[in-house]
Design a protein around this motif. Sequence first.
Motif, PDB file in Angstrom:
ATOM      1  N   PHE A   1       0.837  -1.207   0.000  1.00 15.18           N
ATOM      2  CA  PHE A   1       0.000   0.000   0.000  1.00 15.18           C
ATOM      3  C   PHE A   1       0.873   1.258   0.000  1.00 15.18           C
ATOM      4  CE2 PHE A   1      -2.096   3.352   2.513  1.00 15.18           C
ATOM      5  CZ  PHE A   1      -3.262   3.541   1.781  1.00 15.18           C
ATOM      6  N   VAL A   2       1.895   1.267   0.851  1.00 15.85           N
ATOM      7  CA  VAL A   2       2.735   2.456   0.964  1.00 15.85           C
ATOM      8  C   VAL A   2       3.546   2.676  -0.323  1.00 15.85           C
ATOM      9  CG1 VAL A   2       4.727   3.443   2.203  1.00 15.85           C
ATOM     10  CG2 VAL A   2       2.766   2.552   3.474  1.00 15.85           C
ATOM     11  N   ARG A   3       3.941   1.586  -1.003  1.00 17.55           N
ATOM     12  CA  ARG A   3       4.637   1.739  -2.292  1.00 17.55           C
ATOM     13  C   ARG A   3       3.740   2.459  -3.293  1.00 17.55           C
ATOM     14  NH1 ARG A   3       7.412  -2.908  -1.849  1.00 17.55           N
ATOM     15  NH2 ARG A   3       5.675  -4.174  -2.555  1.00 17.55           N
ATOM     16  N   LYS A   4       2.480   2.048  -3.329  1.00 13.22           N
ATOM     17  CA  LYS A   4       1.514   2.686  -4.226  1.00 13.22           C
ATOM     18  C   LYS A   4       1.320   4.162  -3.841  1.00 13.22           C
ATOM     19  CE  LYS A   4      -3.226   1.871  -5.883  1.00 13.22           C
ATOM     20  NZ  LYS A   4      -4.441   1.028  -5.705  1.00 13.22           N
ATOM     21  N   CYS A   5       1.221   4.406  -2.532  1.00 12.52           N
ATOM     22  CA  CYS A   5       0.996   5.771  -2.043  1.00 12.52           C
ATOM     23  C   CYS A   5       2.182   6.681  -2.362  1.00 12.52           C
ATOM     24  CB  CYS A   5       0.745   5.757  -0.535  1.00 12.52           C
ATOM     25  SG  CYS A   5      -0.867   5.046  -0.129  1.00 12.52           S
ATOM     26  N   LYS A   6       3.365   6.112  -2.357  1.00  9.47           N
ATOM     27  CA  LYS A   6       4.554   6.922  -2.643  1.00  9.47           C
ATOM     28  C   LYS A   6       4.501   7.443  -4.079  1.00  9.47           C
ATOM     29  CE  LYS A   6       8.796   6.462  -0.614  1.00  9.47           C
ATOM     30  NZ  LYS A   6      10.012   5.763  -0.210  1.00  9.47           N
ATOM     31  N   ARG A   7       4.001   6.641  -4.995  1.00  9.51           N
ATOM     32  CA  ARG A   7       3.854   7.090  -6.385  1.00  9.51           C
ATOM     33  C   ARG A   7       2.809   8.201  -6.478  1.00  9.51           C
ATOM     34  NH1 ARG A   7       5.969   4.402 -10.467  1.00  9.51           N
ATOM     35  NH2 ARG A   7       4.293   4.991 -11.875  1.00  9.51           N
ATOM     36  N   ILE A   8       1.712   8.042  -5.728  1.00 11.17           N
ATOM     37  CA  ILE A   8       0.665   9.077  -5.742  1.00 11.17           C
ATOM     38  C   ILE A   8       1.204  10.374  -5.141  1.00 11.17           C
ATOM     39  CG2 ILE A   8      -1.641   9.716  -4.911  1.00 11.17           C
ATOM     40  CD1 ILE A   8      -2.276   6.648  -4.892  1.00 11.17           C
ATOM     41  N   ARG A   9       1.944  10.255  -4.048  1.00 14.43           N
ATOM     42  CA  ARG A   9       2.537  11.452  -3.435  1.00 14.43           C
ATOM     43  C   ARG A   9       3.418  12.183  -4.452  1.00 14.43           C
ATOM     44  NH1 ARG A   9       7.098  11.179   1.237  1.00 14.43           N
ATOM     45  NH2 ARG A   9       8.213  10.393  -0.593  1.00 14.43           N
ATOM     46  N   LYS A  10       4.205  11.420  -5.197  1.00  8.82           N
ATOM     47  CA  LYS A  10       5.096  12.026  -6.206  1.00  8.82           C
ATOM     48  C   LYS A  10       4.269  12.747  -7.266  1.00  8.82           C
ATOM     49  CE  LYS A  10       9.269  12.584  -7.876  1.00  8.82           C
ATOM     50  NZ  LYS A  10       9.588  13.999  -7.621  1.00  8.82           N
ATOM     51  N   ALA A  11       3.177  12.119  -7.703  1.00  5.82           N
ATOM     52  CA  ALA A  11       2.318  12.733  -8.730  1.00  5.82           C
ATOM     53  C   ALA A  11       1.694  14.025  -8.224  1.00  5.82           C
ATOM     54  CB  ALA A  11       1.235  11.748  -9.162  1.00  5.82           C
ATOM     55  N   MET A  12       1.449  14.110  -6.904  1.00  4.02           N
ATOM     56  CA  MET A  12       0.880  15.331  -6.320  1.00  4.02           C
ATOM     57  C   MET A  12       1.958  16.384  -6.072  1.00  4.02           C
ATOM     58  SD  MET A  12      -1.810  13.922  -3.485  1.00  4.02           S
ATOM     59  CE  MET A  12      -3.359  13.120  -3.947  1.00  4.02           C
ATOM     60  N   GLY A  13       3.197  16.062  -6.397  1.00  2.00           N
ATOM     61  CA  GLY A  13       4.280  17.018  -6.165  1.00  2.00           C
ATOM     62  C   GLY A  13       4.805  16.969  -4.739  1.00  2.00           C
ATOM     63  N   GLY A  14       4.538  15.862  -4.061  1.00  5.18           N
ATOM     64  CA  GLY A  14       4.920  15.766  -2.649  1.00  5.18           C
ATOM     65  C   GLY A  14       6.188  14.969  -2.389  1.00  5.18           C
ATOM     66  N   GLY A  15       6.964  14.682  -3.457  1.00  6.96           N
ATOM     67  CA  GLY A  15       8.274  14.071  -3.224  1.00  6.96           C
ATOM     68  C   GLY A  15       9.173  15.166  -2.676  1.00  6.96           C
ATOM     69  N   TRP A  16       9.765  14.935  -1.522  1.00  6.92           N
ATOM     70  CA  TRP A  16      10.578  16.016  -0.957  1.00  6.92           C
ATOM     71  C   TRP A  16      11.991  15.541  -0.676  1.00  6.92           C
ATOM     72  CZ3 TRP A  16       7.600  17.713   4.144  1.00  6.92           C
ATOM     73  CH2 TRP A  16       7.179  16.591   4.833  1.00  6.92           C
ATOM     74  N   ARG A  17      12.861  16.460  -0.423  1.00  8.07           N
ATOM     75  CA  ARG A  17      14.298  16.172  -0.414  1.00  8.07           C
ATOM     76  C   ARG A  17      14.822  15.986   1.004  1.00  8.07           C
ATOM     77  NH1 ARG A  17      14.891  14.490  -5.669  1.00  8.07           N
ATOM     78  NH2 ARG A  17      13.683  15.874  -6.996  1.00  8.07           N
ATOM     79  N   GLN A  18      15.498  16.990   1.597  1.00 12.73           N
ATOM     80  CA  GLN A  18      16.079  16.777   2.934  1.00 12.73           C
ATOM     81  C   GLN A  18      15.010  16.997   4.012  1.00 12.73           C
ATOM     82  OE1 GLN A  18      17.685  18.498   0.470  1.00 12.73           O
ATOM     83  NE2 GLN A  18      18.989  16.758   0.003  1.00 12.73           N
ATOM     84  N   ALA A  19      13.954  16.212   3.917  1.00 14.64           N
ATOM     85  CA  ALA A  19      12.828  16.350   4.848  1.00 14.64           C
ATOM     86  C   ALA A  19      13.177  15.830   6.240  1.00 14.64           C
ATOM     87  CB  ALA A  19      11.603  15.628   4.293  1.00 14.64           C
ATOM     88  N   GLY A  20      14.368  15.260   6.364  1.00 18.26           N
ATOM     89  CA  GLY A  20      14.789  14.731   7.661  1.00 18.26           C
ATOM     90  C   GLY A  20      14.808  15.772   8.775  1.00 18.26           C
ATOM     91  N   TYR A  21      15.015  17.051   8.416  1.00 15.52           N
ATOM     92  CA  TYR A  21      14.970  18.092   9.447  1.00 15.52           C
ATOM     93  C   TYR A  21      13.579  18.139  10.090  1.00 15.52           C
ATOM     94  CZ  TYR A  21      19.443  19.690   7.640  1.00 15.52           C
ATOM     95  OH  TYR A  21      20.748  19.761   7.272  1.00 15.52           O
ATOM     96  N   LEU A  22      12.554  17.914   9.251  1.00 13.72           N
ATOM     97  CA  LEU A  22      11.174  17.915   9.763  1.00 13.72           C
ATOM     98  C   LEU A  22      10.855  16.589  10.444  1.00 13.72           C
ATOM     99  CD1 LEU A  22       9.525  19.629   6.677  1.00 13.72           C
ATOM    100  CD2 LEU A  22       9.969  20.653   8.918  1.00 13.72           C
ATOM    101  N   ALA A  23      11.395  15.500   9.886  1.00 10.73           N
ATOM    102  CA  ALA A  23      11.169  14.188  10.488  1.00 10.73           C
ATOM    103  C   ALA A  23      11.766  14.134  11.896  1.00 10.73           C
ATOM    104  CB  ALA A  23      11.772  13.087   9.617  1.00 10.73           C
ATOM    105  N   ALA A  24      12.893  14.827  12.082  1.00 11.24           N
ATOM    106  CA  ALA A  24      13.534  14.844  13.402  1.00 11.24           C
ATOM    107  C   ALA A  24      12.601  15.471  14.440  1.00 11.24           C
ATOM    108  CB  ALA A  24      14.848  15.617  13.336  1.00 11.24           C
ATOM    109  N   ALA A  25      11.862  16.484  14.017  1.00 12.32           N
ATOM    110  CA  ALA A  25      10.885  17.100  14.929  1.00 12.32           C
ATOM    111  C   ALA A  25       9.810  16.078  15.294  1.00 12.32           C
ATOM    112  CB  ALA A  25      10.249  18.326  14.273  1.00 12.32           C
ATOM    113  N   GLY A  26       9.403  15.273  14.318  1.00 19.17           N
ATOM    114  CA  GLY A  26       8.400  14.240  14.569  1.00 19.17           C
ATOM    115  C   GLY A  26       8.888  13.191  15.545  1.00 19.17           C
ATOM    116  N   LEU A  27      10.134  12.729  15.355  1.00 20.48           N
ATOM    117  CA  LEU A  27      10.699  11.728  16.274  1.00 20.48           C
ATOM    118  C   LEU A  27      10.806  12.298  17.685  1.00 20.48           C
ATOM    119  CD1 LEU A  27      13.373  10.253  13.871  1.00 20.48           C
ATOM    120  CD2 LEU A  27      11.536   8.943  14.969  1.00 20.48           C
ATOM    121  N   TYR A  28      11.223  13.558  17.765  1.00 25.51           N
ATOM    122  CA  TYR A  28      11.322  14.209  19.075  1.00 25.51           C
ATOM    123  C   TYR A  28       9.938  14.272  19.738  1.00 25.51           C
ATOM    124  CZ  TYR A  28      12.055  17.533  22.763  1.00 25.51           C
ATOM    125  OH  TYR A  28      12.087  18.120  24.005  1.00 25.51           O
TER     126      TYR A  28
END
Length: 341
Positions: A215-242
């Motif tokens: 399911f997530v593989r399929k969703c990743k393609r949809i995210r890309k089509a919506m323009g939601g592929g992002w680059r160094q998003a780890g700065y934001l992910a770090a906030a999520g982990l925190y």
Amino acid sequence: MIDLRSDTITRPTPAMLEAMFRAQVGDDVYEEDPTVRELENECARRFGMEAGLFCPSGTMTNQIAIKAHTQPMSEVVCEQTSHIYLWEVGGIAFHSGASVALLPGERGRLTAAQVAAAIRSENVHYPNTSLISLENTHNRGGGSCYSWQALEEIAELAKSKGIPLHLDGARIFNALVATGQRSEDYGQLFDSISICLSKGLGTPVGSVLVGTQEFVRKCKRIRKAMGGGWRQAGYLAAAGLYALENHVERLADDHRRARQLAEALEQAPYVEYVLPAETNLVIFRLREGLTEDQFLAHLGEFGVKASAFGPQMVRFVTHLDVDDAGIERVLEAIRSVPQYA
Ligand SMILES: *Cc1c(COP(=O)(O)O)cnc(C)c1O
């Protein structure tokens, strides 16, 4: 300013900013951001799912999930005031070409019997029911929580009919803290869950969609089509982990403060009713004679902001950036409306 308009308005704490600053990052479209990977895996693990997908918003995680589960000319069963229908810009029609079967919930909560009655039979005139979507806690329902039994009954029905079940869990952590339900168990019931990090958990940006690997593989393609592929998003992910580590248990404080506000409002002569404050949302109706704009202007004199939520309706949201001193100020404002003081 004490801003009770929404739990989205929080700013990252110094400790969260520090965690963001230290993040290991890479290009996430190349799947080379270790912090994004860690956040996705951690969310999947917590909810008993196989995989996760980090996205910029809860609207995007919901709409990607709906697109992945449905086909054009099919129908999504949801509550009539659900966020996916009311507040996502008609995205179900726009992205998925699907229609909706809208059900009236009890403070946003549906029963298995209601859902069963909405599932379409085979008939050339009908759209196929392709998805059932629930919201927990329910925003328009005043932060109401589903009982485990109600969720199990709907999940059992969905499985027996072979219809996927999605959860809009923008405030799922509020529901978990309020009810004592276990996040791991949710993976047993739902095919996909959208989790917001930027509401009660207090991160600046981000939601995670969890489900099976496929399911997530399929969703990743949809995210890309919506323009939601992002680059160094780890700065934001770090906030999520925190936030997952440090801002979940404290939601109980937000709930306690919401109850304090609800109790004061119940005593106020100008309030017609207050929806039960189960979590961090307090929705209430003003009696005729005091409009929502007049009430909000009065709050403004105390440095308090809140949202009008329809004619005579107001919503308060407690969150990370409102402390006990702030609540005292709001209580003072509630108790001193000039015509009623
Ligand atoms: C806030 C919210 C969302 C997603 O909102 P975004 O602003 O797009 O992150 C989804 N569902 C519910 C119930 C919400 O309250």
